[in-house]
Design a protein around this motif. Structure first.
Motif, mmCIF file in Angstrom:
data_model
loop_
_atom_site.group_PDB
_atom_site.id
_atom_site.type_symbol
_atom_site.label_atom_id
_atom_site.label_comp_id
_atom_site.label_asym_id
_atom_site.label_seq_id
_atom_site.Cartn_x
_atom_site.Cartn_y
_atom_site.Cartn_z
ATOM 1 N N CYS A 23 106.255 -62.844 -28.546
ATOM 2 C CA CYS A 23 104.932 -62.291 -28.290
ATOM 3 C C CYS A 23 105.060 -60.815 -27.916
ATOM 4 O O CYS A 23 105.965 -60.442 -27.174
ATOM 5 C CB CYS A 23 104.236 -63.038 -27.148
ATOM 6 S SG CYS A 23 104.057 -64.816 -27.406
ATOM 7 N N VAL A 24 104.144 -60.009 -28.415
ATOM 8 C CA VAL A 24 104.048 -58.615 -28.002
ATOM 9 C C VAL A 24 102.746 -58.457 -27.226
ATOM 10 O O VAL A 24 101.674 -58.849 -27.709
ATOM 11 C CB VAL A 24 104.068 -57.662 -29.202
ATOM 12 C CG1 VAL A 24 103.810 -56.226 -28.746
ATOM 13 C CG2 VAL A 24 105.396 -57.754 -29.943
ATOM 14 N N ASP A 25 102.836 -57.908 -26.029
ATOM 15 C CA ASP A 25 101.682 -57.712 -25.161
ATOM 16 C C ASP A 25 101.453 -56.211 -24.998
ATOM 17 O O ASP A 25 102.183 -55.540 -24.265
ATOM 18 C CB ASP A 25 101.936 -58.387 -23.804
ATOM 19 C CG ASP A 25 100.721 -58.341 -22.891
ATOM 20 O OD1 ASP A 25 99.654 -57.892 -23.330
ATOM 21 O OD2 ASP A 25 100.857 -58.781 -21.724
ATOM 22 N N LEU A 26 100.456 -55.688 -25.716
ATOM 23 C CA LEU A 26 100.160 -54.257 -25.661
ATOM 24 C C LEU A 26 99.286 -53.947 -24.442
ATOM 25 O O LEU A 26 98.276 -54.618 -24.223
ATOM 26 C CB LEU A 26 99.445 -53.813 -26.933
ATOM 27 C CG LEU A 26 100.192 -54.021 -28.258
ATOM 28 C CD1 LEU A 26 99.322 -53.563 -29.436
ATOM 29 C CD2 LEU A 26 101.522 -53.297 -28.258
ATOM 30 N N ASP B 194 105.492 -63.403 -33.503
ATOM 31 C CA ASP B 194 104.635 -64.552 -33.788
ATOM 32 C C ASP B 194 103.206 -64.282 -33.320
ATOM 33 O O ASP B 194 102.250 -64.712 -33.953
ATOM 34 C CB ASP B 194 105.183 -65.800 -33.083
ATOM 35 C CG ASP B 194 106.569 -66.183 -33.578
ATOM 36 O OD1 ASP B 194 106.687 -66.547 -34.764
ATOM 37 O OD2 ASP B 194 107.524 -66.097 -32.787
ATOM 38 N N TRP B 195 103.094 -63.562 -32.201
ATOM 39 C CA TRP B 195 101.787 -63.315 -31.599
ATOM 40 C C TRP B 195 101.670 -61.861 -31.151
ATOM 41 O O TRP B 195 102.618 -61.303 -30.612
ATOM 42 C CB TRP B 195 101.586 -64.209 -30.372
ATOM 43 C CG TRP B 195 101.476 -65.669 -30.677
ATOM 44 C CD1 TRP B 195 102.509 -66.540 -30.848
ATOM 45 C CD2 TRP B 195 100.274 -66.430 -30.827
ATOM 46 N NE1 TRP B 195 102.027 -67.800 -31.108
ATOM 47 C CE2 TRP B 195 100.653 -67.757 -31.099
ATOM 48 C CE3 TRP B 195 98.918 -66.106 -30.760
ATOM 49 C CZ2 TRP B 195 99.722 -68.770 -31.286
ATOM 50 C CZ3 TRP B 195 97.980 -67.107 -30.950
ATOM 51 C CH2 TRP B 195 98.388 -68.429 -31.218
ATOM 52 N N LEU B 196 100.480 -61.296 -31.353
ATOM 53 C CA LEU B 196 100.141 -59.985 -30.810
ATOM 54 C C LEU B 196 99.003 -60.162 -29.816
ATOM 55 O O LEU B 196 97.963 -60.747 -30.151
ATOM 56 C CB LEU B 196 99.699 -59.031 -31.924
ATOM 57 C CG LEU B 196 99.154 -57.665 -31.454
ATOM 58 C CD1 LEU B 196 100.242 -56.865 -30.737
ATOM 59 C CD2 LEU B 196 98.585 -56.883 -32.629
ATOM 60 N N TRP C 110 103.154 -56.980 -38.831
ATOM 61 C CA TRP C 110 104.030 -56.989 -37.668
ATOM 62 C C TRP C 110 103.810 -58.226 -36.786
ATOM 63 O O TRP C 110 104.589 -58.466 -35.876
ATOM 64 C CB TRP C 110 103.799 -55.722 -36.837
ATOM 65 C CG TRP C 110 104.429 -54.494 -37.423
ATOM 66 C CD1 TRP C 110 105.337 -54.428 -38.443
ATOM 67 C CD2 TRP C 110 104.203 -53.139 -37.016
ATOM 68 N NE1 TRP C 110 105.691 -53.139 -38.703
ATOM 69 C CE2 TRP C 110 105.014 -52.309 -37.842
ATOM 70 C CE3 TRP C 110 103.401 -52.538 -36.045
ATOM 71 C CZ2 TRP C 110 105.035 -50.923 -37.714
ATOM 72 C CZ3 TRP C 110 103.429 -51.153 -35.923
ATOM 73 C CH2 TRP C 110 104.229 -50.356 -36.741
ATOM 74 N N ALA C 111 102.733 -58.986 -37.033
ATOM 75 C CA ALA C 111 102.463 -60.184 -36.240
ATOM 76 C C ALA C 111 101.670 -61.170 -37.080
ATOM 77 O O ALA C 111 100.937 -60.779 -37.999
ATOM 78 C CB ALA C 111 101.700 -59.828 -34.969
ATOM 79 N N ARG C 112 101.812 -62.463 -36.752
ATOM 80 C CA ARG C 112 101.110 -63.503 -37.507
ATOM 81 C C ARG C 112 99.802 -63.929 -36.853
ATOM 82 O O ARG C 112 98.893 -64.399 -37.532
ATOM 83 C CB ARG C 112 102.007 -64.734 -37.667
ATOM 84 C CG ARG C 112 103.128 -64.548 -38.682
ATOM 85 C CD ARG C 112 103.808 -65.854 -39.005
ATOM 86 N NE ARG C 112 104.449 -66.442 -37.822
ATOM 87 C CZ ARG C 112 104.223 -67.670 -37.400
ATOM 88 N NH1 ARG C 112 103.372 -68.451 -38.015
ATOM 89 N NH2 ARG C 112 104.874 -68.132 -36.344
ATOM 90 N N ASN C 113 99.714 -63.832 -35.529
ATOM 91 C CA ASN C 113 98.522 -64.270 -34.802
ATOM 92 C C ASN C 113 98.068 -63.170 -33.851
ATOM 93 O O ASN C 113 98.898 -62.431 -33.306
ATOM 94 C CB ASN C 113 98.815 -65.545 -33.999
ATOM 95 C CG ASN C 113 99.243 -66.701 -34.869
ATOM 96 O OD1 ASN C 113 98.424 -67.349 -35.515
ATOM 97 N ND2 ASN C 113 100.553 -66.966 -34.899
ATOM 98 N N LEU C 114 96.767 -63.093 -33.648
ATOM 99 C CA LEU C 114 96.187 -62.031 -32.829
ATOM 100 C C LEU C 114 95.243 -62.611 -31.783
ATOM 101 O O LEU C 114 94.390 -63.451 -32.096
ATOM 102 C CB LEU C 114 95.401 -61.055 -33.722
ATOM 103 C CG LEU C 114 94.532 -60.016 -33.006
ATOM 104 C CD1 LEU C 114 95.391 -59.028 -32.236
ATOM 105 C CD2 LEU C 114 93.632 -59.296 -34.008
ATOM 106 N N VAL C 115 95.398 -62.156 -30.543
ATOM 107 C CA VAL C 115 94.443 -62.427 -29.465
ATOM 108 C C VAL C 115 94.252 -61.102 -28.728
ATOM 109 O O VAL C 115 95.212 -60.557 -28.185
ATOM 110 C CB VAL C 115 94.932 -63.513 -28.488
ATOM 111 C CG1 VAL C 115 93.918 -63.701 -27.363
ATOM 112 C CG2 VAL C 115 95.171 -64.830 -29.214
ATOM 113 N N ALA C 116 93.031 -60.581 -28.733
ATOM 114 C CA ALA C 116 92.797 -59.271 -28.124
ATOM 115 C C ALA C 116 91.450 -59.252 -27.422
ATOM 116 O O ALA C 116 90.538 -60.007 -27.759
ATOM 117 C CB ALA C 116 92.852 -58.169 -29.179
ATOM 118 N N ASN C 117 91.350 -58.365 -26.451
ATOM 119 C CA ASN C 117 90.108 -58.164 -25.719
ATOM 120 C C ASN C 117 89.602 -56.760 -26.023
ATOM 121 O O ASN C 117 90.335 -55.788 -25.859
ATOM 122 C CB ASN C 117 90.368 -58.346 -24.228
ATOM 123 C CG ASN C 117 89.098 -58.655 -23.463
ATOM 124 O OD1 ASN C 117 88.498 -57.751 -22.900
ATOM 125 N ND2 ASN C 117 88.697 -59.904 -23.431
#
Length: 341
Positions: A205-208, A261-263, A286-293
Protein backbone atom coordinates in the motif's frame (compact mmCIF):
# COMPACT_ATOMS: atom_id res chain seq x y z
CA UNK A 1 -36.48 24.29 3.70
CA UNK A 2 -40.08 23.27 4.53
CA UNK A 3 -41.38 24.60 7.85
CA UNK A 4 -42.29 21.05 8.82
CA UNK A 5 -41.08 17.67 7.58
CA UNK A 6 -42.99 16.51 4.50
CA UNK A 7 -43.90 12.88 3.86
CA UNK A 8 -42.51 11.29 0.69
CA UNK A 9 -44.92 9.95 -1.90
CA UNK A 10 -45.24 6.15 -2.22
CA UNK A 11 -43.49 4.83 -5.31
CA UNK A 12 -40.83 7.53 -5.24
CA UNK A 13 -37.27 7.30 -3.91
CA UNK A 14 -36.35 8.52 -0.43
CA UNK A 15 -32.80 9.88 0.00
CA UNK A 16 -30.81 10.68 3.13
CA UNK A 17 -27.81 13.00 3.32
CA UNK A 18 -25.77 14.98 5.82
CA UNK A 19 -27.56 18.03 7.22
CA UNK A 20 -26.43 21.15 5.38
CA UNK A 21 -25.79 19.27 2.13
CA UNK A 22 -29.40 19.03 0.94
CA UNK A 23 -28.84 21.64 -1.79
CA UNK A 24 -25.88 19.69 -3.20
CA UNK A 25 -27.87 16.45 -3.36
CA UNK A 26 -30.85 18.34 -4.84
CA UNK A 27 -28.60 19.77 -7.55
CA UNK A 28 -27.14 16.34 -8.39
CA UNK A 29 -30.62 14.82 -8.70
CA UNK A 30 -31.79 17.75 -10.82
CA UNK A 31 -28.83 17.38 -13.19
CA UNK A 32 -29.74 13.69 -13.56
CA UNK A 33 -33.37 14.54 -14.41
CA UNK A 34 -34.59 12.66 -11.33
CA UNK A 35 -37.22 15.22 -10.25
CA UNK A 36 -36.17 15.88 -6.63
CA UNK A 37 -38.21 17.44 -3.81
CA UNK A 38 -36.90 18.63 -0.47
CA UNK A 39 -38.70 17.01 2.47
CA UNK A 40 -36.77 18.49 5.38
CA UNK A 41 -33.29 18.56 6.90
CA UNK A 42 -31.23 15.63 5.53
CA UNK A 43 -34.21 14.20 3.59
CA UNK A 44 -35.19 14.38 -0.10
CA UNK A 45 -37.34 12.39 -2.49
CA UNK A 46 -37.05 11.93 -6.25
CA UNK A 47 -39.23 10.55 -9.03
CA UNK A 48 -36.35 8.53 -10.47
CA UNK A 49 -33.18 6.91 -9.17
CA UNK A 50 -30.17 7.98 -11.29
CA UNK A 51 -27.96 5.27 -12.74
CA UNK A 52 -24.88 7.01 -11.33
CA UNK A 53 -25.35 7.42 -7.57
CA UNK A 54 -25.14 11.05 -6.41
CA UNK A 55 -22.11 11.79 -4.28
CA UNK A 56 -24.11 13.43 -1.49
CA UNK A 57 -26.74 10.70 -1.13
CA UNK A 58 -26.00 8.37 1.77
CA UNK A 59 -28.89 5.94 1.41
CA UNK A 60 -31.88 5.46 -0.88
CA UNK A 61 -34.97 3.28 -0.85
CA UNK A 62 -38.28 3.13 -2.71
CA UNK A 63 -41.13 4.44 -0.60
CA UNK A 64 -43.85 1.88 0.22
CA UNK A 65 -46.07 3.84 2.62
CA UNK A 66 -45.99 7.03 4.69
CA UNK A 67 -47.81 8.34 7.75
CA UNK A 68 -48.15 11.84 9.19
CA UNK A 69 -50.67 11.55 12.05
CA UNK A 70 -52.08 14.81 13.47
CA UNK A 71 -50.18 15.99 16.52
CA UNK A 72 -47.35 13.50 15.94
CA UNK A 73 -49.38 10.52 17.21
CA UNK A 74 -47.69 7.12 17.20
CA UNK A 75 -48.38 4.84 14.23
CA UNK A 76 -49.62 1.42 15.45
CA UNK A 77 -47.15 -1.39 14.79
CA UNK A 78 -50.01 -3.37 13.28
CA UNK A 79 -50.37 -0.73 10.56
CA UNK A 80 -46.67 -0.94 9.76
CA UNK A 81 -46.69 -4.73 9.54
CA UNK A 82 -49.80 -4.62 7.36
CA UNK A 83 -48.07 -2.19 4.98
CA UNK A 84 -45.17 -4.66 4.72
CA UNK A 85 -47.46 -7.49 3.60
CA UNK A 86 -46.91 -6.61 -0.06
CA UNK A 87 -43.12 -6.87 0.17
CA UNK A 88 -41.35 -9.98 -1.20
CA UNK A 89 -41.36 -12.64 1.52
CA UNK A 90 -39.28 -15.33 -0.20
CA UNK A 91 -36.07 -13.52 0.74
CA UNK A 92 -34.88 -12.55 4.25
CA UNK A 93 -35.44 -8.99 5.44
CA UNK A 94 -32.94 -6.63 6.98
CA UNK A 95 -35.09 -4.25 9.03
CA UNK A 96 -33.55 -0.88 9.90
CA UNK A 97 -35.24 2.01 11.71
CA UNK A 98 -33.36 5.29 11.50
CA UNK A 99 -33.67 9.04 11.91
CA UNK A 100 -32.49 11.77 9.54
CA UNK A 101 -28.93 12.93 10.26
CA UNK A 102 -30.04 16.32 11.57
CA UNK A 103 -30.38 18.11 14.88
CA UNK A 104 -34.17 17.62 14.88
CA UNK A 105 -33.91 14.10 13.52
CA UNK A 106 -31.58 12.96 16.28
CA UNK A 107 -34.25 13.75 18.86
CA UNK A 108 -36.24 10.82 17.45
CA UNK A 109 -33.51 8.22 18.09
CA UNK A 110 -35.27 6.61 21.06
CA UNK A 111 -38.52 6.34 19.13
CA UNK A 112 -36.73 4.71 16.19
CA UNK A 113 -35.00 2.15 18.41
CA UNK A 114 -38.27 1.17 20.09
CA UNK A 115 -40.12 0.97 16.78
CA UNK A 116 -37.52 -1.32 15.21
CA UNK A 117 -37.67 -3.69 18.17
CA UNK A 118 -41.49 -3.76 18.07
CA UNK A 119 -41.63 -4.44 14.33
CA UNK A 120 -39.01 -7.18 14.54
CA UNK A 121 -40.95 -8.98 17.27
CA UNK A 122 -44.20 -8.72 15.30
CA UNK A 123 -42.79 -10.29 12.13
CA UNK A 124 -42.76 -14.08 11.55
CA UNK A 125 -39.85 -15.97 13.11
CA UNK A 126 -36.92 -16.37 10.74
CA UNK A 127 -38.04 -13.53 8.46
CA UNK A 128 -35.56 -10.93 9.77
CA UNK A 129 -31.75 -11.07 9.57
CA UNK A 130 -29.99 -10.22 12.82
CA UNK A 131 -27.18 -8.26 11.11
CA UNK A 132 -26.10 -7.15 7.64
CA UNK A 133 -23.06 -9.45 7.41
CA UNK A 134 -24.57 -11.67 4.71
CA UNK A 135 -27.46 -9.50 3.50
CA UNK A 136 -26.14 -8.97 -0.02
CA UNK A 137 -24.99 -12.57 -0.39
CA UNK A 138 -28.43 -13.79 0.69
CA UNK A 139 -30.24 -11.42 -1.68
CA UNK A 140 -32.00 -9.84 1.28
CA UNK A 141 -34.48 -6.98 1.15
CA UNK A 142 -33.46 -3.88 3.09
CA UNK A 143 -36.60 -2.56 4.80
CA UNK A 144 -36.19 0.99 6.12
CA UNK A 145 -38.32 2.77 8.71
CA UNK A 146 -37.53 6.49 8.56
CA UNK A 147 -38.63 8.07 11.84
CA UNK A 148 -38.63 11.76 10.97
CA UNK A 149 -39.50 14.87 13.00
CA UNK A 150 -43.06 16.27 13.17
CA UNK A 151 -44.57 12.79 13.49
CA UNK A 152 -43.68 11.71 9.94
CA UNK A 153 -42.96 8.01 9.43
CA UNK A 154 -41.92 6.51 6.08
CA UNK A 155 -41.60 2.87 5.10
CA UNK A 156 -39.26 2.03 2.23
CA UNK A 157 -37.48 -0.95 0.72
CA UNK A 158 -34.64 -1.74 -1.66
CA UNK A 159 -32.69 -4.85 -2.54
CA UNK A 160 -29.60 -5.14 -0.36
CA UNK A 161 -27.55 -5.68 -3.52
CA UNK A 162 -28.75 -2.34 -4.92
CA UNK A 163 -28.54 -0.37 -1.68
CA UNK A 164 -26.02 2.46 -1.35
CA UNK A 165 -25.49 1.45 2.28
CA UNK A 166 -26.82 -1.24 4.60
CA UNK A 167 -26.33 0.95 7.66
CA UNK A 168 -29.46 2.61 9.12
CA UNK A 169 -30.07 5.68 6.98
CA UNK A 170 -26.57 5.29 5.55
CA UNK A 171 -24.96 6.26 8.87
CA UNK A 172 -22.16 3.69 9.22
CA UNK A 173 -20.66 4.57 12.58
CA UNK A 174 -17.14 3.20 12.99
CA UNK A 175 -15.59 2.77 16.41
CA UNK A 176 -12.45 4.78 17.05
CA UNK A 177 -9.64 2.39 17.96
CA UNK A 178 -7.67 3.48 21.01
CA UNK A 179 -4.37 3.41 19.16
CA UNK A 180 -5.60 5.42 16.15
CA UNK A 181 -3.89 8.82 15.94
CA UNK A 182 -6.78 10.75 14.38
CA UNK A 183 -10.41 10.79 13.22
CA UNK A 184 -9.05 10.00 9.75
CA UNK A 185 -8.78 6.34 10.72
CA UNK A 186 -12.58 6.07 10.98
CA UNK A 187 -12.98 7.55 7.49
CA UNK A 188 -10.74 4.83 6.12
CA UNK A 189 -12.54 2.05 8.02
CA UNK A 190 -15.89 3.21 6.62
CA UNK A 191 -14.52 3.42 3.08
CA UNK A 192 -13.08 -0.11 3.25
CA UNK A 193 -16.29 -1.44 4.81
CA UNK A 194 -18.14 -0.79 1.56
CA UNK A 195 -15.64 -2.51 -0.77
CA UNK A 196 -15.87 -6.03 -2.16
CA UNK A 197 -12.34 -6.68 -0.89
CA UNK A 198 -9.84 -4.79 1.22
CA UNK A 199 -6.08 -4.68 1.78
CA UNK A 200 -4.74 -7.66 3.63
CA UNK A 201 -1.60 -9.46 4.68
CA UNK A 202 1.26 -8.97 2.25
CA UNK A 203 -0.42 -6.28 0.13
CA UNK A 204 1.73 -3.30 -0.83
CA UNK A 205 0.00 0.00 0.00
CA UNK A 206 1.13 3.55 -0.72
CA UNK A 207 -0.28 6.22 1.60
CA UNK A 208 0.14 9.71 0.13
CA UNK A 209 0.12 12.50 2.70
CA UNK A 210 0.38 9.90 5.44
CA UNK A 211 1.38 11.95 8.53
CA UNK A 212 0.67 11.57 11.37
CA UNK A 213 -0.31 8.06 10.32
CA UNK A 214 -4.03 7.44 10.83
CA UNK A 215 -4.51 5.50 7.60
CA UNK A 216 -1.08 3.87 7.72
CA UNK A 217 -1.80 2.54 11.22
CA UNK A 218 -5.04 0.86 10.11
CA UNK A 219 -3.41 -0.65 7.02
CA UNK A 220 -0.55 -2.09 9.04
CA UNK A 221 -3.08 -3.55 11.47
CA UNK A 222 -4.50 -5.51 8.51
CA UNK A 223 -1.08 -6.96 7.79
CA UNK A 224 -0.21 -4.78 4.81
CA UNK A 225 3.18 -3.30 3.97
CA UNK A 226 2.91 0.48 3.71
CA UNK A 227 4.99 3.11 1.95
CA UNK A 228 4.04 6.27 3.86
CA UNK A 229 4.80 9.40 1.83
CA UNK A 230 4.88 12.72 3.70
CA UNK A 231 7.55 15.33 4.55
CA UNK A 232 6.20 15.45 8.12
CA UNK A 233 6.95 12.89 10.81
CA UNK A 234 4.90 9.81 11.58
CA UNK A 235 3.95 8.65 15.04
CA UNK A 236 7.07 7.10 16.65
CA UNK A 237 5.57 3.61 16.86
CA UNK A 238 4.79 3.68 13.13
CA UNK A 239 8.21 5.02 12.18
CA UNK A 240 9.75 2.03 13.96
CA UNK A 241 7.42 -0.55 12.43
CA UNK A 242 9.32 -2.87 10.04
CA UNK A 243 6.33 -2.96 7.67
CA UNK A 244 6.32 0.83 7.26
CA UNK A 245 8.68 2.64 4.89
CA UNK A 246 8.55 6.37 5.50
CA UNK A 247 9.46 8.43 2.43
CA UNK A 248 9.91 12.04 3.56
CA UNK A 249 9.08 13.94 0.39
CA UNK A 250 6.13 15.56 -1.33
CA UNK A 251 3.43 13.25 -2.63
CA UNK A 252 3.52 15.19 -5.91
CA UNK A 253 7.23 14.46 -6.41
CA UNK A 254 7.19 10.81 -5.31
CA UNK A 255 7.53 8.01 -7.90
CA UNK A 256 7.28 4.40 -6.67
CA UNK A 257 10.03 1.85 -7.20
CA UNK A 258 7.43 -0.89 -7.65
CA UNK A 259 3.72 -0.95 -8.47
CA UNK A 260 1.38 -1.12 -5.48
CA UNK A 261 -1.73 -3.13 -4.76
CA UNK A 262 -3.42 -0.11 -3.19
CA UNK A 263 -3.09 3.67 -3.40
CA UNK A 264 -4.45 5.72 -0.48
CA UNK A 265 -4.61 9.48 -0.21
CA UNK A 266 -6.08 11.81 2.42
CA UNK A 267 -4.32 15.11 1.77
CA UNK A 268 -5.70 18.52 2.71
CA UNK A 269 -4.91 19.98 -0.70
CA UNK A 270 -6.67 21.56 -3.67
CA UNK A 271 -9.09 18.96 -5.08
CA UNK A 272 -8.23 19.26 -8.78
CA UNK A 273 -4.52 18.97 -8.08
CA UNK A 274 -5.14 15.87 -5.96
CA UNK A 275 -7.32 14.41 -8.74
CA UNK A 276 -4.55 15.05 -11.28
CA UNK A 277 -2.05 13.31 -8.99
CA UNK A 278 -4.35 10.28 -8.61
CA UNK A 279 -4.92 10.26 -12.37
CA UNK A 280 -1.15 10.09 -12.92
CA UNK A 281 -1.01 6.97 -10.73
CA UNK A 282 -3.80 5.37 -12.74
CA UNK A 283 -2.40 6.36 -16.11
CA UNK A 284 1.05 4.98 -15.27
CA UNK A 285 -0.47 1.85 -13.70
CA UNK A 286 1.36 2.41 -10.45
CA UNK A 287 -1.52 0.94 -8.40
CA UNK A 288 -4.45 -1.44 -8.90
CA UNK A 289 -6.90 -0.07 -6.31
CA UNK A 290 -7.65 3.46 -5.16
CA UNK A 291 -9.15 4.88 -1.96
CA UNK A 292 -8.88 8.66 -1.59
CA UNK A 293 -10.49 11.55 0.23
CA UNK A 294 -11.17 14.73 -1.74
CA UNK A 295 -11.61 17.95 0.26
CA UNK A 296 -14.41 20.30 -0.86
CA UNK A 297 -14.25 23.51 1.20
CA UNK A 298 -15.87 25.62 -1.53
CA UNK A 299 -19.60 26.44 -1.69
CA UNK A 300 -20.15 25.34 -5.29
CA UNK A 301 -19.12 21.70 -4.95
CA UNK A 302 -20.84 19.81 -7.78
CA UNK A 303 -19.16 21.48 -10.79
CA UNK A 304 -15.79 20.73 -9.21
CA UNK A 305 -16.79 17.14 -8.46
CA UNK A 306 -17.73 16.70 -12.10
CA UNK A 307 -14.22 17.77 -13.11
CA UNK A 308 -12.71 15.42 -10.50
CA UNK A 309 -14.70 12.50 -11.93
CA UNK A 310 -13.64 13.34 -15.50
CA UNK A 311 -10.00 13.66 -14.49
CA UNK A 312 -9.91 10.29 -12.72
CA UNK A 313 -11.75 8.36 -15.44
CA UNK A 314 -10.74 10.07 -18.69
CA UNK A 315 -7.21 11.10 -17.79
CA UNK A 316 -6.38 8.43 -15.23
CA UNK A 317 -8.18 5.41 -16.65
CA UNK A 318 -9.61 4.44 -13.25
CA UNK A 319 -12.56 2.05 -13.50
CA UNK A 320 -15.55 1.35 -11.25
CA UNK A 321 -15.35 4.86 -9.82
CA UNK A 322 -17.50 5.66 -6.78
CA UNK A 323 -17.75 9.12 -5.21
CA UNK A 324 -19.59 9.23 -1.88
CA UNK A 325 -19.90 11.50 1.12
CA UNK A 326 -19.70 8.92 3.90
CA UNK A 327 -20.92 9.33 7.45
CA UNK A 328 -17.46 10.20 8.79
CA UNK A 329 -16.79 12.65 5.95
CA UNK A 330 -17.34 16.36 6.54
CA UNK A 331 -16.64 18.89 3.75
CA UNK A 332 -15.22 16.08 1.64
CA UNK A 333 -16.05 12.95 -0.33
CA UNK A 334 -14.47 9.51 -0.50
CA UNK A 335 -13.40 8.13 -3.87
CA UNK A 336 -12.81 4.46 -4.67
CA UNK A 337 -11.78 2.86 -7.98
CA UNK A 338 -9.67 0.09 -9.49
CA UNK A 339 -7.45 -0.40 -12.50
CA UNK A 340 -6.66 -3.58 -14.38
CA UNK A 341 -2.95 -4.28 -14.75
Amino acid sequence: MPAQTLAAQPGRWLWTCREGFESHLFEELTWAGAGPRLLGPALLESEQRPEVPPAFGRAVERVVATWAPPGGAQVPVEDLVAAMSGLPSRVPWLVRAYTPDSAKGNTQAGRAEALEAAVRSALPAGRVLEDDGRAREAGALLVGLCVAPDGVLMLGAVSAREALSLAPGGRRRMKRAGESPSRAAMKLEEALDGLAHEPGRGDVCVDLGAAPGGWTQRLVARGARVVAVDPAKLMPELAKNPRVQHVQESAFAYAPEESADWLFCDMAWRPLEVAQLLAKWGRRRWARNLVANIKLPMKDKNPLLLRVRQTLVEDGGWEGLTVRQLYHDRDEVTVTAHRMR
